[in-house]
Design an enzyme around this catalytic site. Sequence first.
Site, PDB file in Angstrom:
ATOM      1  N   TYR A 159      36.311  42.703  50.113  1.00 29.23           N
ATOM      2  CA  TYR A 159      35.664  43.266  51.295  1.00 29.23           C
ATOM      3  C   TYR A 159      36.332  42.630  52.514  1.00 29.23           C
ATOM      4  O   TYR A 159      36.011  41.506  52.892  1.00 29.23           O
ATOM      5  CB  TYR A 159      34.178  42.956  51.236  1.00 29.23           C
ATOM      6  CG  TYR A 159      33.331  43.495  52.372  1.00 29.23           C
ATOM      7  CD1 TYR A 159      33.854  44.331  53.354  1.00 29.23           C
ATOM      8  CD2 TYR A 159      31.978  43.166  52.467  1.00 29.23           C
ATOM      9  CE1 TYR A 159      33.074  44.817  54.379  1.00 29.23           C
ATOM     10  CE2 TYR A 159      31.175  43.648  53.481  1.00 29.23           C
ATOM     11  CZ  TYR A 159      31.737  44.477  54.445  1.00 29.23           C
ATOM     12  OH  TYR A 159      30.949  44.956  55.455  1.00 29.23           O
ATOM     13  N   VAL A 187      34.404  53.581  50.889  1.00 31.38           N
ATOM     14  CA  VAL A 187      33.116  52.896  50.846  1.00 31.38           C
ATOM     15  C   VAL A 187      32.368  53.331  52.096  1.00 31.38           C
ATOM     16  O   VAL A 187      32.697  52.922  53.207  1.00 31.38           O
ATOM     17  CB  VAL A 187      33.268  51.367  50.801  1.00 31.38           C
ATOM     18  CG1 VAL A 187      31.890  50.696  50.815  1.00 31.38           C
ATOM     19  CG2 VAL A 187      34.047  50.940  49.564  1.00 31.38           C
ATOM     20  N   LYS A 246      38.717  46.913  50.269  1.00 29.02           N
ATOM     21  CA  LYS A 246      37.986  47.715  51.241  1.00 29.02           C
ATOM     22  C   LYS A 246      38.536  47.354  52.614  1.00 29.02           C
ATOM     23  O   LYS A 246      38.285  46.274  53.136  1.00 29.02           O
ATOM     24  CB  LYS A 246      36.484  47.435  51.176  1.00 29.02           C
ATOM     25  CG  LYS A 246      35.686  48.231  52.197  1.00 29.02           C
ATOM     26  CD  LYS A 246      34.250  47.742  52.285  1.00 29.02           C
ATOM     27  CE  LYS A 246      33.478  48.525  53.344  1.00 29.02           C
ATOM     28  NZ  LYS A 246      32.147  47.943  53.606  1.00 29.02           N
TER      29      LYS A 246
END
Length: 295
Positions: A133, A203, A161
Amino acid sequence: MTWSGVFPAATTKMTASGELDLAAMQLSIERLMKGGVSGVIVLPMLGENAALTQAEKDKVVRAAKEAVAGKVPLLSGLAELSTADAIAAAKNYRKLGAEGLMVFPSLAYRTDRRETIAWYKAVATGGLPIMIYNNPIAYKVDVDVPTLEGLAEVPEIVAVKEETGDIRRVTDLYNAFGDRFDIFCGVDDLILESLALGVVGWVSGMTNAWPSECVKLFNAARAGNFKAALPLYRLMTPAFHLDTDVKLVQYIKFAEHLVYGAPEHIRPPRLPLEGEERARVEAVILKTIADLKRV
């Protein structure tokens, strides 16, 4: 697991008193799957991860595992302070049935590059595939190209991400690594640009409110049909901008509430929307609802 497609960052449903509403959460996950999503991520930042106890997080993963029932992959967010706790959490989520992790940097400390590499290598020992992330705007740690070079030989790290807000980063990642990492767009209002540059997944926050529409947008753009995707993207972008605000949890839960009646309750220190702010966000959401009906 196939690391591609639309993976909504699912909200954690609450009651008015701030307790978990697992039944409402399971219904929302079933709705997401009916909308055609490719996977579900529970306990993201949008899922109020940091405001939950570990016991509550375990309940969320168990309930989500029951709801997905093997139909799509289930990922869990992992946001911890210490390396030991992060490793323990990774092993715990694997035991509870998660098939992958979306891993935050350490929330306790702004790690430098060497420490960031060590952090992700340690979490990888938990045995689950990992999506990094990367949100340096919020967490002040950038998993950039040199950092990923230090992680490229870790087989458990499979995806990133990308949430720097700099669309050039997508091309930099592909130029540096080819297809070594699956690159996901991490912000709703950059999805069309990101797909044009080759990302394989999304996402998404606002997919919680509009799953079928977001899947339609993603599939059209990934297939290169920008003639179909662009009008839908322009229509939805004012709502997508709400995904990038510090109050994205309140905004997206409010959108879910207005679109299909889901509870919008949140847990302090977040507070409910009120006054001019609530009216402004409501106007954006209601206009999006109306515009989508027209098309």
